[in-house]
Write a protein that holds these residues in place. Structure first.
Motif, PDB file in Angstrom:
ATOM      1  N   ASP A 185       0.807  -1.216   0.000  1.00 41.89           N
ATOM      2  CA  ASP A 185       0.000   0.000   0.000  1.00 41.89           C
ATOM      3  C   ASP A 185       0.844   1.272   0.000  1.00 41.89           C
ATOM      4  O   ASP A 185       0.341   2.356  -0.308  1.00 41.89           O
ATOM      5  CB  ASP A 185      -0.931   0.015   1.216  1.00 41.89           C
ATOM      6  CG  ASP A 185      -1.925  -1.134   1.202  1.00 41.89           C
ATOM      7  OD1 ASP A 185      -2.198  -1.642   0.095  1.00 41.89           O
ATOM      8  OD2 ASP A 185      -2.417  -1.522   2.270  1.00 41.89           O
ATOM      9  N   GLU A 205      -5.360  -1.455 -15.398  1.00 42.02           N
ATOM     10  CA  GLU A 205      -6.433  -1.204 -14.438  1.00 42.02           C
ATOM     11  C   GLU A 205      -6.386  -2.208 -13.296  1.00 42.02           C
ATOM     12  O   GLU A 205      -6.648  -1.851 -12.134  1.00 42.02           O
ATOM     13  CB  GLU A 205      -7.788  -1.249 -15.145  1.00 42.02           C
ATOM     14  CG  GLU A 205      -8.045  -0.113 -16.120  1.00 42.02           C
ATOM     15  CD  GLU A 205      -7.291  -0.251 -17.439  1.00 42.02           C
ATOM     16  OE1 GLU A 205      -7.227   0.736 -18.187  1.00 42.02           O
ATOM     17  OE2 GLU A 205      -6.748  -1.347 -17.711  1.00 42.02           O
ATOM     18  N   SER A 206      -6.020  -3.450 -13.602  1.00 44.36           N
ATOM     19  CA  SER A 206      -5.912  -4.471 -12.554  1.00 44.36           C
ATOM     20  C   SER A 206      -4.828  -4.114 -11.547  1.00 44.36           C
ATOM     21  O   SER A 206      -5.000  -4.302 -10.334  1.00 44.36           O
ATOM     22  CB  SER A 206      -5.612  -5.839 -13.175  1.00 44.36           C
ATOM     23  OG  SER A 206      -6.678  -6.273 -13.997  1.00 44.36           O
ATOM     24  N   HIS A 208      -3.695  -1.040 -10.885  1.00 43.43           N
ATOM     25  CA  HIS A 208      -4.192   0.105 -10.112  1.00 43.43           C
ATOM     26  C   HIS A 208      -5.166  -0.359  -9.030  1.00 43.43           C
ATOM     27  O   HIS A 208      -5.076   0.069  -7.867  1.00 43.43           O
ATOM     28  CB  HIS A 208      -4.884   1.105 -11.034  1.00 43.43           C
ATOM     29  CG  HIS A 208      -3.978   2.170 -11.566  1.00 43.43           C
ATOM     30  ND1 HIS A 208      -3.433   3.153 -10.768  1.00 43.43           N
ATOM     31  CD2 HIS A 208      -3.515   2.401 -12.823  1.00 43.43           C
ATOM     32  CE1 HIS A 208      -2.681   3.953 -11.516  1.00 43.43           C
ATOM     33  NE2 HIS A 208      -2.713   3.515 -12.761  1.00 43.43           N
ATOM     34  N   ASP A 209      -6.099  -1.213  -9.407  1.00 44.62           N
ATOM     35  CA  ASP A 209      -7.092  -1.685  -8.436  1.00 44.62           C
ATOM     36  C   ASP A 209      -6.439  -2.487  -7.317  1.00 44.62           C
ATOM     37  O   ASP A 209      -6.833  -2.396  -6.153  1.00 44.62           O
ATOM     38  CB  ASP A 209      -8.143  -2.553  -9.140  1.00 44.62           C
ATOM     39  CG  ASP A 209      -9.029  -1.748 -10.084  1.00 44.62           C
ATOM     40  OD1 ASP A 209      -9.046  -0.510  -9.961  1.00 44.62           O
ATOM     41  OD2 ASP A 209      -9.682  -2.359 -10.952  1.00 44.62           O
ATOM     42  N   ALA A 210      -5.421  -3.274  -7.671  1.00 49.94           N
ATOM     43  CA  ALA A 210      -4.790  -4.150  -6.687  1.00 49.94           C
ATOM     44  C   ALA A 210      -4.043  -3.347  -5.612  1.00 49.94           C
ATOM     45  O   ALA A 210      -4.097  -3.684  -4.426  1.00 49.94           O
ATOM     46  CB  ALA A 210      -3.825  -5.110  -7.383  1.00 49.94           C
ATOM     47  N   GLY A 212      -4.364   0.112  -5.193  1.00 55.73           N
ATOM     48  CA  GLY A 212      -5.248   1.125  -4.625  1.00 55.73           C
ATOM     49  C   GLY A 212      -4.797   2.549  -4.799  1.00 55.73           C
ATOM     50  O   GLY A 212      -5.478   3.340  -5.437  1.00 55.73           O
TER      51      GLY A 212
END
Length: 400
Positions: A185, A205-206, A208-210, A212
Motif C-alpha cells: 500500500d 487497471e488491474s 491500479h485496483d490491486a 489502490g
C-alpha cells in the motif's frame, strides 16, 4: 515530413558518429563493405535507409566467428546474457554505457514524478540477465535508495515495501499482482517490464485496483540487448521512444519497406551512442505502431501508443490482411474467466476467407470480439466459447 524528421536535432550526426565506431568491428565492417556503403557518406536519412538490416542470426554468427564474446565486446564491459534462438547471446555494457544509461533515465524518472531520495524496490533478476543491476545503477545515480529484492517471495516483498515505506516498485506486472495480494500500500509508482503489460486489455487497471493508491502504473519496453526503447510517462498515454538514445523505425516485415507513422509493422532499432554491443537497424521481431503526437503530460512526440502487441515470426494473410496470431493471447489475458487455450481457424467459403476464434472459458462475447478485432485488425466471422478445448494446433488453416 518523415518519422526521422521528428527525432531531435543532431540525431543524424549522432548516427554518423556511431557508424564510424561500428565500422571497426568484425560484424559491421563487412556489412558496410558488402552493401557498398562508406559510413562517412551517410549524410541524409535517404542514405541511412540504404544500410542493411541486421538480425539475431548475424549477432550469433559474429560470436561464433569471434569466440567466445564476438566483436561487439569492449574490454572492461559488464557481461550478461539474453536468450536468442535457443542459445545465450552475450550482452555488453561498458563503464561509459552505464553512465549514459543513468543519464537518460533521469528524464524518465522526472516524467514519472520520481524524486531523489525516493525508495525503490526492484523485483527483476540481477543474475544472468543483469537487468535488475542495470536499473539499480540508474536509480542510485539519480539519488534513489534501492532495495534489490529480485524475483523472490511475493509476501516477503510486500512486507518489505510496507515496512520500509517504498515509493517505487519495478518488476513484472504478473508478480506485482501477487505482491498486491499481501500488501504494498505504500507505493506511489509501478514500472512494469519484462513481459506484456499495457498491451493486455485491462491489465493496467488491474494493477491500479490491486494496489489502490498508485499515482501511476506505467509500461517500460526494452530488449536486454537494446535497453531502454520506449517508456511511458505519468500520463499513461503510451510508450514514448527514448529518442535521445534510440532510433526506432517500423518496417513491413515481408518487404523491409520503412512504414510511415500509424502503420503497424516490425520494430527496428539503432543505438545512437552506445560503446559496447551497439545495434544497427536491428530487426527485433516485435510488432508495434509508432505515432507522432505531442504528449499532454510531457514533451515527448514519438510514441508507441499500444506498446508491443505481438511477434512477426508467424503471420497469415486473411481477407487480404496480415494477421499475427500471437496477439490473440494478449487479448485473452485481459479476460479473467478465459484460459489461454485457444484456436484460430481459417477456412474458405467460395472465394471468401472466414476467420473463427475458439476460446476456452467464459467471457462477454461482444467485448471479446471487439478486442480481437482491434488486435488482429480483422473482425472474426465467429467467436466460439467452449468449456474445454481439445488438443491440437493453435492455428488451423483449412483453405488449401
Amino acid at each position: 515530413m518523415t518519422l526521422y524528421d521528428h527525432y531531435p536535432d543532431g540525431t543524424l550526426e549522432r548516427v554518423r558518429s556511431q557508424l564510424a565506431h561500428l565500422e571497426e568491428t568484425d560484424l559491421y565492417g563487412p556489412i558496410f563493405e558488402e552493401a557498398g556503403l562508406d559510413p562517412d557518406e551517410i549524410d541524409s536519412w535517404k542514405e541511412f535507409r540504404r544500410l542493411p538490416y541486421t538480425t539475431t542470426e548475424e549477432l550469433l554468427a559474429d560470436v561464433d566467428e569471434n569466440p567466445p564474446l564476438g566483436s561487439l565486446h569492449e574490454p572492461g564491459s559488464m557481461i550478461s546474457f539474453t536468450p536468442a534462438k535457443d542459445r545465450q547471446l552475450p550482452v555488453f555494457e561498458s563503464a561509459d554505457d552505464h553512465v549514459r544509461s543513468a543519464e537518460i533515465h533521469e528524464t524518465i524518472f522526472e516524467r514519472l514524478g520520481i524524486e531523489p531520495g525516493d525508495r525503490a524496490v526492484i523485483t527483476l533478476a540481477y543474475h544472468g540477465f543483469g537487468t535488475g543491476y542495470l536499473l539499480h545503477r540508474a536509480l542510485e545515480h539519480y539519488g534513489c535508495e534501492v532495495i534489490p529484492a529480485g524475483p523472490g517471495d511475493s509476501e516477503e516483498t510486500a512486507r518489505i515495501i510496507d515496512k520500509y515505506d517504498a515509493d517505487v516498485l519495478w518488476g513484472n506486472p504478473s508478480f506485482a499482482l501477487e505482491i498486491a495480494e499481501h500488501g504494498g500500500d505504500a507505493l506511489d509508482v509501478f514500472i512494469g517490464g519484462g513481459e506484456p503489460f499495457t498491451s493486455i486489455p485491462g491489465r493496467r487497471e488491474s494493477v491500479h485496483d490491486a494496489f489502490g493508491g498508485l499515482d501511476c502504473a506505467i509500461d517500460y519496453f526494452g530488449l536486454r540487448q537494446a535497453w531502454p526503447v520506449s517508456v511511458e510517462c505519468a500520463g499513461e498515454s503510451g510508450l514514448h521512444v527514448v529518442d535521445d538514445y534510440m532510433l526506432a523505425e517500423i518496417i513491413d516485415p515481408e518487404t523491409g519497406e520503412v512504414l510511415p507513422p500509424g502503420e503497424r509493422g516490425e520494430v527496428v532499432l539503432t543505438h545512437l551512442d552506445r560503446e559496447a554491443g551497439a545495434l544497427l537497424r536491428y530487426r527485433t521481431g516485435d510488432l508495434s505502431v509508432i505515432e507522432v503526437e505531442e504528449c499532454d503530460h510531457c514533451d515527448a512526440t514519438i510514441t508507441m501508443p499500444r506498446g508491443v502487441f505481438g511477434r512477426t515470426d508467424e503471420r497469415h494473410k486473411v481477407k487480404g490482411v496480415k494477421m499475427y496470431p500471437e496477439g490473440v493471447a494478449l487479448v485473452l489475458a485481459g479476460f479473467p474467466d478465459l484460459t489461454m487455450n485457444h484456436r484460430i481457424r481459417v477456412s474458405r467459403s467460395g472465394n471468401t476467407d472466414e476467420l473463427t476464434v475458439i476460446c476456452e472459458g467464459d467471457a462477454d462475447r461482444d467485448a471479446l470480439e471487439e478486442e480481437l478485432t482491434k488486435q488482429l485488425q480483422i473482425r472474426p466471422d465467429a467467436v466460439e466459447l467452449v468449456d474445454e478445448l481439445e488438443d491440437g494446433p493453435t492455428v488451423v488453416d483449412d483453405r488449401y
